[in-house]
Design a protein around this motif. Sequence first.
Motif, PDB file in Angstrom:
ATOM      1  N   PHE A  76       0.829  -1.208   0.000  1.00 24.58           N
ATOM      2  CA  PHE A  76       0.000   0.000   0.000  1.00 24.58           C
ATOM      3  C   PHE A  76       0.866   1.263   0.000  1.00 24.58           C
ATOM      4  CE2 PHE A  76      -3.463  -2.891   0.818  1.00 24.58           C
ATOM      5  CZ  PHE A  76      -4.556  -2.254   0.258  1.00 24.58           C
ATOM      6  N   HIS A  77       2.030   1.199   0.643  1.00 23.54           N
ATOM      7  CA  HIS A  77       2.980   2.318   0.584  1.00 23.54           C
ATOM      8  C   HIS A  77       3.377   2.582  -0.880  1.00 23.54           C
ATOM      9  CE1 HIS A  77       6.639   4.623   2.020  1.00 23.54           C
ATOM     10  NE2 HIS A  77       7.111   4.181   0.872  1.00 23.54           N
ATOM     11  N   GLU A  78       3.719   1.525  -1.591  1.00 26.62           N
ATOM     12  CA  GLU A  78       4.113   1.694  -3.000  1.00 26.62           C
ATOM     13  C   GLU A  78       2.929   2.176  -3.847  1.00 26.62           C
ATOM     14  OE1 GLU A  78       7.174   1.767  -3.448  1.00 26.62           O
ATOM     15  OE2 GLU A  78       7.814   0.657  -1.680  1.00 26.62           O
ATOM     16  N   GLY A 113       0.740   4.203  -2.825  1.00 24.07           N
ATOM     17  CA  GLY A 113       0.717   5.646  -2.565  1.00 24.07           C
ATOM     18  C   GLY A 113       1.674   6.388  -3.490  1.00 24.07           C
ATOM     19  N   HIS A 114       2.899   5.858  -3.636  1.00 22.14           N
ATOM     20  CA  HIS A 114       3.849   6.465  -4.578  1.00 22.14           C
ATOM     21  C   HIS A 114       3.243   6.504  -5.979  1.00 22.14           C
ATOM     22  CE1 HIS A 114       7.457   7.088  -2.254  1.00 22.14           C
ATOM     23  NE2 HIS A 114       7.558   5.833  -1.861  1.00 22.14           N
ATOM     24  N   ALA A 115       2.631   5.381  -6.368  1.00 21.91           N
ATOM     25  CA  ALA A 115       2.108   5.260  -7.733  1.00 21.91           C
ATOM     26  C   ALA A 115       0.967   6.254  -7.977  1.00 21.91           C
ATOM     27  CB  ALA A 115       1.633   3.823  -7.981  1.00 21.91           C
ATOM     28  N   SER A 135       7.316  12.881  -1.104  1.00 17.85           N
ATOM     29  CA  SER A 135       6.936  11.645  -1.801  1.00 17.85           C
ATOM     30  C   SER A 135       6.740  10.501  -0.807  1.00 17.85           C
ATOM     31  CB  SER A 135       8.010  11.242  -2.808  1.00 17.85           C
ATOM     32  OG  SER A 135       8.183  12.275  -3.731  1.00 17.85           O
ATOM     33  N   GLU A 136       7.656  10.396   0.170  1.00 14.38           N
ATOM     34  CA  GLU A 136       7.516   9.331   1.175  1.00 14.38           C
ATOM     35  C   GLU A 136       6.239   9.542   1.996  1.00 14.38           C
ATOM     36  OE1 GLU A 136       8.984   6.651   1.094  1.00 14.38           O
ATOM     37  OE2 GLU A 136      10.778   7.082  -0.052  1.00 14.38           O
ATOM     38  N   ALA A 137       5.915  10.798   2.257  1.00 11.47           N
ATOM     39  CA  ALA A 137       4.695  11.092   3.022  1.00 11.47           C
ATOM     40  C   ALA A 137       3.455  10.660   2.241  1.00 11.47           C
ATOM     41  CB  ALA A 137       4.619  12.576   3.356  1.00 11.47           C
ATOM     42  N   MET A 138       3.436  10.902   0.932  1.00  5.54           N
ATOM     43  CA  MET A 138       2.292  10.520   0.105  1.00  5.54           C
ATOM     44  C   MET A 138       2.169   8.995   0.040  1.00  5.54           C
ATOM     45  SD  MET A 138       0.738  13.254  -0.665  1.00  5.54           S
ATOM     46  CE  MET A 138       1.203  13.697   1.007  1.00  5.54           C
ATOM     47  N   ALA A 139       3.312   8.305   0.068  1.00  3.45           N
ATOM     48  CA  ALA A 139       3.288   6.840   0.088  1.00  3.45           C
ATOM     49  C   ALA A 139       2.720   6.346   1.419  1.00  3.45           C
ATOM     50  CB  ALA A 139       4.696   6.295  -0.140  1.00  3.45           C
ATOM     51  N   GLU A 140       3.177   6.940   2.528  1.00  5.07           N
ATOM     52  CA  GLU A 140       2.697   6.534   3.851  1.00  5.07           C
ATOM     53  C   GLU A 140       1.197   6.818   4.020  1.00  5.07           C
ATOM     54  OE1 GLU A 140       4.783   4.282   4.954  1.00  5.07           O
ATOM     55  OE2 GLU A 140       4.661   5.066   6.993  1.00  5.07           O
TER      56      GLU A 140
HETATM   57 ZN   LIG Z   1       8.798   4.887  -0.314  1.00  5.81          ZN
END
Ligand SMILES: [Zn+2]
Length: 510
Positions: free
Chosen positions: A312-314, A316-318, A339-344
């Motif tokens: 689900f983290h990935e 979010g990146h997508a 970007s990491e925040a949007m993935a989380e």
């Molecule tokens: Zn990430």
Amino acid sequence: MTTKLHPQTVVDEPSLLSFLNELEEQLQAISCTLSELAFVQYQTKRRPEGMAEAEGAQAALMSNPDYQEMIGRFAGKVDDPVLSRRVEVWLRAFRGARVTANPDVRALVNEISDAIVAHRYDVQGDELDLGGVRFLLRTEPSRERRRAAWLAFAPLSRRLDARTRELFRLRNSIAQVEGFETYAHMQMEAQGLTLPQVKAILEELSTASEPAYREVLEEGAGKQKLSSIQPWDIKFLLDGVGGLPARYFPRSGIIGRLDEWAGHHGLDLKELGISVHMLDIPYNGLCMGITPRDIRILGNWADGHNYYKTAFHELGHALHNAFSDPGSYILRREPSVFSEAMAELIGYTVQDPAWLSHVGLSASEVASAATQAMGPWFAYLRQRTAHALFEYEAYANPDADLDVLNAGIEARVLGCHFDESPRWAAEPNAWYTRYPVYWQNYVLADVVASQIHHDLRRRFGAVWRSNNALEHVRQHYWAPGGSLDWQEKLLRGTGEPLGTKALVADLSNA
Ligand SMILES: [Zn+2]
């Protein structure tokens, strides 16, 4: 393959605009080739033909002195706000490349990371790879053997100590030419942050979550009948046992759950160009944006709740990638921290009680899930905080006794005894070397994700299955891309500046 650019003909905003459009088209073409080749490399485990050429083309573009000089002349002098932002982002990118493309830096990075990747660790006569040592630190009931695993980092750290300091000094010297106190200061600026601001956030988060952390750690120590906590006990006490029942989280169900999530939010991953590939990669997961309509999630997954978190983290990146629409290629590239925040933000799905009961957990399993998640979450955040704080000190004092410095920070942040056995330069996976000044991004990503989740719950009640919540996210955080500074997006989206309150609450309410 590319037309020649003529920076000398750029005299005003319209000619600057067409120059940047052309330049970004070229950069996008090179980046697209590079990601396609990187994907092939993950599949075949061999460096494909054409990689060196594409890397060379990228380095040439990013270090072209005429481009830099011309674009630099427009800094702070452009009326159009989006064009002005593009100039700013380009100048940051050029500055970063002065360090990453420096031949001496590149040679040291390769030398050190190759040594770390190739190293085998001696634990009481057993030769182990990194995964083996980490497994012992997490699960080994014998304290003596955990200690031996911990001490196994010392020989490699001693061997790489001098070369890694040299790399830190070299990066500092380039950053100082650019007007920064240390390389850590320069890297923070590239993230849209300042070093004092980040240090303050990390310290505040540690202090405010200290009572909750102490409780989790001491409960673990009590169960294991340990009267003192050593550094080699931390992972074992926080991350060793428990977790949600794996039967709800089979490997074979992961892709179906991602598709299902999308369907509940009115999305079709295929239509968005998002595909998932199971590959033996050196990370748990990875997301590659080849083009805005070809986004590939790579997963190296097994059974278990953790792998659902990664998937689900990935995702979010997508989604961030798919919905980013700032009207310029360079503005699609946002600081890694955001970007990491949007993935989380999407990764948090798997700890949402509504989602957990949807996938079949009983009411009592859902009720205990938050408590069970606390130990691993604290282990994750506190170890990263310690790495980050150490790294800033190492850049500020590359001649200091870094073993002592590291032990002091770990003792304070992790709440364990002081132990100065060498380990900092043998840091797993060579992050200080390959991804410098990156550790804080993971901690800040959760600070941001918690802040946005609290805000979404205030506005919409639920997040899982809420199309209104997703639309708010798309509109405020994904669509504008880098046309707005990310802290500005957070302020506009949540009505509050970046702050630790929400994450502290999430960590304290188990
Ligand atoms: Zn990430």
